[in-house]
Design an enzyme around this catalytic site. Structure first.
Site, PDB file in Angstrom:
ATOM      1  N   LYS A 192       0.741  -1.289   0.097  1.00  0.00           N
ATOM      2  CA  LYS A 192       0.116  -0.016   0.027  1.00  0.00           C
ATOM      3  C   LYS A 192       0.764   1.396   0.074  1.00  0.00           C
ATOM      4  O   LYS A 192       0.601   2.131  -0.648  1.00  0.00           O
ATOM      5  CB  LYS A 192      -0.950   0.004   1.292  1.00  0.00           C
ATOM      6  N   ARG A 267      -9.377   0.579   9.287  1.00  0.00           N
ATOM      7  CA  ARG A 267      -9.227  -0.803   9.629  1.00  0.00           C
ATOM      8  C   ARG A 267     -10.263  -1.301  10.377  1.00  0.00           C
ATOM      9  O   ARG A 267     -10.252  -2.735  10.705  1.00  0.00           O
ATOM     10  CB  ARG A 267      -7.941  -0.976  10.424  1.00  0.00           C
ATOM     11  N   ARG A 306      11.638  -6.819   4.471  1.00  0.00           N
ATOM     12  CA  ARG A 306      11.651  -5.253   4.734  1.00  0.00           C
ATOM     13  C   ARG A 306      11.999  -4.957   6.017  1.00  0.00           C
ATOM     14  O   ARG A 306      13.075  -3.776   6.331  1.00  0.00           O
ATOM     15  CB  ARG A 306      10.286  -4.736   4.680  1.00  0.00           C
ATOM     16  N   ARG A 312      11.849  -1.136  11.559  1.00  0.00           N
ATOM     17  CA  ARG A 312      10.471  -1.411  12.247  1.00  0.00           C
ATOM     18  C   ARG A 312      10.542  -2.593  12.953  1.00  0.00           C
ATOM     19  O   ARG A 312      10.682  -3.688  12.608  1.00  0.00           O
ATOM     20  CB  ARG A 312       9.209  -1.361  11.283  1.00  0.00           C
ATOM     21  N   ARG A 324      -0.210  -9.466  12.991  1.00  0.00           N
ATOM     22  CA  ARG A 324      -0.746  -8.084  12.173  1.00  0.00           C
ATOM     23  C   ARG A 324      -1.647  -8.789  11.163  1.00  0.00           C
ATOM     24  O   ARG A 324      -2.693  -8.341  10.774  1.00  0.00           O
ATOM     25  CB  ARG A 324       0.454  -7.429  11.672  1.00  0.00           C
TER      26      ARG A 324
HETATM   27  P1  AMP Z   1       0.954  -0.037   9.190  1.00  0.00           P
HETATM   28  O1  AMP Z   1       2.168   0.998   8.721  1.00  0.00           O
HETATM   29  O2  AMP Z   1      -0.200   0.476   8.309  1.00  0.00           O
HETATM   30  O3  AMP Z   1       1.228  -1.260   8.884  1.00  0.00           O
HETATM   31  O4  AMP Z   1       0.389   0.256  10.745  1.00  0.00           O
HETATM   32  C1  AMP Z   1       1.403  -0.200  11.840  1.00  0.00           C
HETATM   33  C2  AMP Z   1       0.707  -0.172  12.927  1.00  0.00           C
HETATM   34  O5  AMP Z   1      -0.043   1.103  13.383  1.00  0.00           O
HETATM   35  C3  AMP Z   1      -0.412  -1.319  13.131  1.00  0.00           C
HETATM   36  O6  AMP Z   1      -0.110  -2.470  13.226  1.00  0.00           O
HETATM   37  C4  AMP Z   1      -1.353  -0.712  14.154  1.00  0.00           C
HETATM   38  O7  AMP Z   1      -0.826  -1.101  15.424  1.00  0.00           O
HETATM   39  C5  AMP Z   1      -1.355   0.946  14.000  1.00  0.00           C
HETATM   40  N1  AMP Z   1      -2.308   1.481  13.004  1.00  0.00           N
HETATM   41  C6  AMP Z   1      -2.287   1.727  11.682  1.00  0.00           C
HETATM   42  N2  AMP Z   1      -3.233   2.322  11.152  1.00  0.00           N
HETATM   43  C7  AMP Z   1      -4.163   2.031  12.129  1.00  0.00           C
HETATM   44  C8  AMP Z   1      -5.411   2.079  12.096  1.00  0.00           C
HETATM   45  N3  AMP Z   1      -6.454   2.691  11.118  1.00  0.00           N
HETATM   46  N4  AMP Z   1      -6.155   1.702  13.318  1.00  0.00           N
HETATM   47  C9  AMP Z   1      -5.607   1.055  14.404  1.00  0.00           C
HETATM   48  N5  AMP Z   1      -4.069   0.944  14.214  1.00  0.00           N
HETATM   49  C10 AMP Z   1      -3.539   1.510  13.317  1.00  0.00           C
END
Ligand code: AMP
Length: 368
Positions: A192, A267, A306, A312, A324
């Protein structure tokens, strides 16, 4: 979404919300005007529907009259003259209540007030279904307000756009022109972020990645970052309230945007509902959810890869990665159905070269 003449309008306030406001206003009128035998003056055309509902709820004795205001240029070119037509009742010494559909700058109510005064009516109350407090700039007190609304052009519940829309029982607002709002969807590691970088350039959109905003806050040790970190480290979702407030603030920072790419948001269903509400308040909506479809095992391998360079923590532990992905299926994947019901879901194969995947996305977005 509906079309009136040449313009599109999106839902703004539904009938239930409007009727609840009318109930409240009517309760107050019933309380305040007992034994006053008021003369309700309904300002046509727009107030007919609101007035009907108020009067159906008004339980004491009263009289009702309907007026129209005409305005025309006087003989001196700059001289605007207003005339009140239809008011035959004597207003001297009466308890007069003006029923309006909407008050924006207040020009009409000011003119009406002057005309009533010229007929010897010294005191009157004003009840309106809608008030735009941001633009109202007159000194006349608006005694009863159904719903305060922002500076938007609305139709329905008596209000029209060039004659159309008065009969609608929900209220709609003008759709802001040509905004494209994409929800980029897919499990962690689907690509994404990578695709959003390309698409934001191509379509001139603002990219909001909730994950990136959280990481920025963690890096800068903000209160939000501290709060989010414990969830992110375990691969869990940050609570809706926190995430939604943050997203709203990010959108508000970009009030001139031609549109947004939402990456990692929504989400949950609560987040999707709140996004709909936020965009509605801006006269726009989600254009489409575009989902990158990738096999779980490919995702795990991509994320581990990654993790070697991203720094991260949630990318370098296979247990957290799998959690996740599990959270995605348990809590987020339902949103496919949410947007499918609105005919807004588009699945795209997320495996292949980056530019090939971009082309697949573009061919969907270009049809919107
Ligand atoms: P991402 O970079 O999108 O993979 O997000 C990393 C982490 O941020 C996720 O595993 C969640 O812990 C938190 N996070 C990101 N976006 C959301 C969301 N819309 N709702 C809740 N937690 C989020």
């Amino acid at each position: 979404m509906i079309k009136l003449h040449d313009l599109w309008f999106v839902p703004f306030l539904n009938k239930d919300r409007i009727e609840a406001a009318i109930d409240e206003v009517s309760d107050k009128l019933n309380e305040d005007l007992v034994d006053e035998n008021p003369l309700f003056i309904v300002v046509l055309n727009g107030a007919f529907m609101f007035a009907t509902e108020v009067l159906k709820r008004y339980t004491h004795s009263c009289e009702v009259s309907f007026v129209k205001l005409t305005s025309y240029e006087g003989t001196a070119t700059t001289n605007r003259v207003n005339e009140l037509i239809g008011l035959e009742e004597d207003v001297v010494g009466r308890t007069v209540v003006i029923i309006e559909d909407i008050i924006d700058t207040g020009t009409t109510i000011e003119a009406l007030s002057g005309l009533l005064e010229s007929k010897g009516c010294e005191t009157y109350k004003v009840v309106t279904l809608f008030l735009k407090p941001e633009v109202y700039n007159k000194n006349i007190n608006i005694d009863y307000v159904g719903i305060e609304i922002p500076k938007r052009f609305i139709v329905g519940y008596g209000l029209d756009y060039n004659g159309l829309g008065r009969n609608l029982t929900d209220v709609y607002q003008l759709k802001s022109t040509n905004m494209t709002n994409l929800v980029l969807f897919g499990p962690p590691g689907a690509g994404k972020g990578t695709q959003a970088e390309v698409l934001k350039q191509k379509y001139n959109l603002v990219h909001i990645s909730t994950g990136d905003v959280f990481r920025y806050n963690i890096k800068n040790a903000t209160e939000l970052g501290t709060l989010a970190k414990s969830y992110i480290d375990k691969g869990q979702l940050v609570p809706d309230e926190v995430t939604i407030n943050m997203l709203n603030a990010e959108v508000d920072k970009n009030s001139d945007a031609k549109g947004f790419i939402f990456d990692g948001f929504p989400r949950t269903e609560a987040q999707a509902d709140s996004l709909a509400e936020l965009l509605t308040s801006k006269g726009t909506s989600v254009s489409a959810m575009v989902a990158l479809e990738v096999d779980d095992e490919v995702l795990v391998q991509r994320l581990l890869e990654r993790g070697k360079t991203s720094g991260r923590a949630d990318d370098s532990d296979e247990g957290v990665i799998r959690n996740r992905i599990k959270v995605y299926y348990d809590e987020t994947a339902i949103l496919k159905n949410y947007y499918q019901k609105q005919d807004k879901y588009f699945g795209v194969d997320g495996v292949g070269a980056i530019n090939e995947i971009t082309e697949r996305l573009v061919s969907v977005i270009d049809t919107l």
